[in-house]
Design a protein around this motif. Structure first.
Motif, mmCIF file in Angstrom:
data_model
loop_
_atom_site.group_PDB
_atom_site.id
_atom_site.type_symbol
_atom_site.label_atom_id
_atom_site.label_comp_id
_atom_site.label_asym_id
_atom_site.label_seq_id
_atom_site.Cartn_x
_atom_site.Cartn_y
_atom_site.Cartn_z
ATOM 1 N N HIS A 221 -4.901 18.419 -5.930
ATOM 2 C CA HIS A 221 -4.184 19.550 -5.340
ATOM 3 C C HIS A 221 -2.736 19.115 -5.123
ATOM 4 N N ILE A 222 -1.847 20.078 -4.943
ATOM 5 C CA ILE A 222 -0.415 19.785 -4.899
ATOM 6 C C ILE A 222 0.202 20.404 -3.646
ATOM 7 N N ARG A 223 1.490 20.127 -3.468
ATOM 8 C CA ARG A 223 2.223 20.681 -2.325
ATOM 9 C C ARG A 223 2.959 21.952 -2.752
ATOM 10 N N ALA A 224 2.937 22.951 -1.882
ATOM 11 C CA ALA A 224 3.660 24.198 -2.132
ATOM 12 C C ALA A 224 4.403 24.600 -0.868
ATOM 13 N N ASN A 225 5.502 25.326 -1.045
ATOM 14 C CA ASN A 225 6.257 25.868 0.090
ATOM 15 C C ASN A 225 6.668 24.769 1.072
ATOM 16 N N TYR A 226 6.963 23.590 0.555
ATOM 17 C CA TYR A 226 7.485 22.445 1.287
ATOM 18 C C TYR A 226 6.454 21.726 2.144
ATOM 19 N N VAL A 227 5.470 22.449 2.713
ATOM 20 C CA VAL A 227 4.532 21.787 3.629
ATOM 21 C C VAL A 227 3.064 22.122 3.366
ATOM 22 N N LEU A 228 2.752 23.111 2.544
ATOM 23 C CA LEU A 228 1.378 23.584 2.427
ATOM 24 C C LEU A 228 0.671 22.999 1.196
ATOM 25 N N ARG A 229 -0.636 23.229 1.135
ATOM 26 C CA ARG A 229 -1.462 22.772 0.008
ATOM 27 C C ARG A 229 -1.641 23.921 -0.983
ATOM 28 N N ALA A 230 -1.872 23.551 -2.230
ATOM 29 C CA ALA A 230 -2.116 24.565 -3.257
ATOM 30 C C ALA A 230 -2.863 23.934 -4.414
ATOM 31 N N MET A 231 -3.549 24.767 -5.173
ATOM 32 C CA MET A 231 -4.231 24.271 -6.375
ATOM 33 C C MET A 231 -4.645 25.436 -7.251
ATOM 34 N N PRO A 232 -4.722 25.212 -8.587
ATOM 35 C CA PRO A 232 -5.249 26.246 -9.486
ATOM 36 C C PRO A 232 -6.755 26.352 -9.331
ATOM 37 N N VAL A 233 -7.275 27.571 -9.522
ATOM 38 C CA VAL A 233 -8.713 27.830 -9.374
ATOM 39 C C VAL A 233 -9.185 28.598 -10.603
ATOM 40 N N PRO A 234 -10.250 28.146 -11.267
ATOM 41 C CA PRO A 234 -10.746 28.874 -12.443
ATOM 42 C C PRO A 234 -11.449 30.162 -12.044
ATOM 43 N N ALA A 235 -11.585 31.060 -12.985
ATOM 44 C CA ALA A 235 -12.259 32.329 -12.731
ATOM 45 C C ALA A 235 -13.716 32.096 -12.349
ATOM 46 N N GLY A 236 -14.224 32.992 -11.503
ATOM 47 C CA GLY A 236 -15.625 32.897 -11.105
ATOM 48 C C GLY A 236 -15.787 32.668 -9.613
ATOM 49 N N GLN A 237 -17.037 32.503 -9.193
ATOM 50 C CA GLN A 237 -17.349 32.244 -7.794
ATOM 51 C C GLN A 237 -17.451 30.734 -7.576
ATOM 52 N N HIS A 238 -16.749 30.246 -6.570
ATOM 53 C CA HIS A 238 -16.679 28.805 -6.339
ATOM 54 C C HIS A 238 -16.680 28.493 -4.841
ATOM 55 N N THR A 239 -16.986 27.247 -4.551
ATOM 56 C CA THR A 239 -16.828 26.701 -3.201
ATOM 57 C C THR A 239 -15.754 25.624 -3.261
ATOM 58 N N ILE A 240 -14.729 25.798 -2.450
ATOM 59 C CA ILE A 240 -13.658 24.810 -2.366
ATOM 60 C C ILE A 240 -13.780 24.088 -1.031
ATOM 61 N N GLU A 241 -13.692 22.764 -1.092
ATOM 62 C CA GLU A 241 -13.769 21.967 0.127
ATOM 63 C C GLU A 241 -12.597 20.992 0.183
ATOM 64 N N PHE A 242 -12.034 20.859 1.365
ATOM 65 C CA PHE A 242 -11.070 19.810 1.644
ATOM 66 C C PHE A 242 -11.712 18.851 2.632
ATOM 67 N N LYS A 243 -11.680 17.556 2.297
ATOM 68 C CA LYS A 243 -12.276 16.548 3.164
ATOM 69 C C LYS A 243 -11.269 15.420 3.402
ATOM 70 N N PHE A 244 -11.218 14.980 4.643
ATOM 71 C CA PHE A 244 -10.352 13.850 4.973
ATOM 72 C C PHE A 244 -11.150 12.574 4.782
ATOM 73 N N GLU A 245 -10.845 11.845 3.695
ATOM 74 C CA GLU A 245 -11.595 10.655 3.310
ATOM 75 C C GLU A 245 -10.626 9.506 3.003
ATOM 76 N N PRO A 246 -9.938 8.993 4.012
ATOM 77 C CA PRO A 246 -8.956 7.935 3.749
ATOM 78 C C PRO A 246 -9.618 6.662 3.249
ATOM 79 N N GLN A 247 -9.099 6.106 2.177
ATOM 80 C CA GLN A 247 -9.670 4.904 1.586
ATOM 81 C C GLN A 247 -9.607 3.727 2.552
ATOM 82 N N SER A 248 -8.519 3.657 3.329
ATOM 83 C CA SER A 248 -8.372 2.555 4.278
ATOM 84 C C SER A 248 -9.497 2.562 5.311
ATOM 85 N N TYR A 249 -9.910 3.763 5.719
ATOM 86 C CA TYR A 249 -10.996 3.865 6.702
ATOM 87 C C TYR A 249 -12.313 3.379 6.096
#
Length: 289
Positions: A221-249
């Motif tokens: 996913h990428i940055r949009a509008n200076y501070v927000l998240r954005a990403m392309p989504v293919p056609a159809g019904q989908h579930t999108i999830e954002f998870k905080f999974e820091p590698q250092s942790y």
């Protein structure tokens, strides 16, 4: 000696620090919801934000009850501070809309004997939305400057020098997205995309640790509008999830687990070694006797 020291310290310390110095639930008592807070709290939607116009960036009470646009912290994200100084403080309502500012708390009017009021912002864009156009810029300065004159409901501003995008036009008609689960480290959305689309999420972009998944598949996913998240989504019904999974942790947890197991095994080994040695020493003592 340890007992005498404890009694002496306890008796002397109690003269200066006793039960009267401690109070239970002091924080709860300090933060009492105002009538305006109580009115906003009637809205049980999963996630929306509130802007308190009463000294908005130097008070913390609003953040106790709501997801606040303002509030004070000595170590704000640099990008969000930029947004405050160059857009929000200039009364850019479009930026407030893209931040999903559903409610505003207005200052009181003493001359009219009018207390603070709650105003609902009908133009707030919600938790996520499909856009129809990508506006490319070539630097962070151009990116934040472009927010001064744009419509976030239809346009996403992308710094193409850091996030190259090939397609800049989309058909957003008929596509919907809604937030179904919310927690500080995990968000889930249900998507019904009539055709390939591009979604802007009203969440701060922070690349270190946040991962995006579409139907369980990790995707960038990428940055949009200076501070927000954005990403392309293919056609159809989908579930999108954002998870905080820091590698250092994850690495830290693994190192901690391995170290703990090693320590426990080492202690067990020492105990077994001593236990095995004791009978031998006892036999030697008997022979010597």
């Amino acid at each position: 000696m340890a007992g005498l020291t404890l009694v002496d310290l306890w008796a002397v310390d109690k003269r200066y620090l006793n039960d009267s110095n401690f109070q239970r639930e002091t924080v709860t008592q300090q933060f009492v919801p105002t009538p305006q807070d109580q009115q906003i709290l009637q809205d049980k939607d999963l996630s929306y934000r509130v802007l308190n116009l009463n000294n908005p960036f130097n008070e913390a009470n609003t953040s106790y009850f709501h997801k606040s646009i303002g509030g004070y912290h000595g170590a704000k994200l640099r990008r969000y501070q930029d947004l405050i100084e160059r857009q929000i403080s200039q009364n850019n309502t479009q930026v407030l809309n893209m931040l999903n500012t559903r409610y505003l708390i207005t200052p009181p009017n003493p001359q009219a004997n009018q207390p603070s009021q709650v105003q609902r912002n009908p133009a707030a864009l919600g938790n996520a939305w499909f856009i129809s156009e990508i506006q490319k810029v070539q630097s962070p300065n151009q990116e934040i400057a472009a927010l001064s004159n744009f419509n976030p409901a239809t346009t996403a501003v992308i710094d193409a020098s850091k996030f190259p995008v090939s397609k800049t036009s989309y058909n957003a008609a008929g596509s919907t997205i809604r937030l179904t689960n919310y927690s500080p480290d995990a968000l889930k959305y249900q998507v019904n995309a009539a055709q390939d689309g591009f979604v802007v999420f009203s969440e701060i972009y922070y690349k270190d640790g946040w991962n995006a998944y579409i139907d369980g598949k990790l995707l960038p996913h990428i940055r949009a509008n200076y501070v927000l998240r954005a990403m392309p989504v293919p056609a159809g019904q989908h579930t999108i999830e954002f998870k905080f999974e820091p590698q250092s942790y994850a690495i830290g947890n693994t190192v901690s687990l391995v170290s703990s197991i090693t320590l426990i095994l080492g202690l067990i080994g020492v105990v077994l070694y001593i236990w095995k040695k004791r009978p031998v020493l006892a036999d030697q003592d008997l022979v010597a006797a």
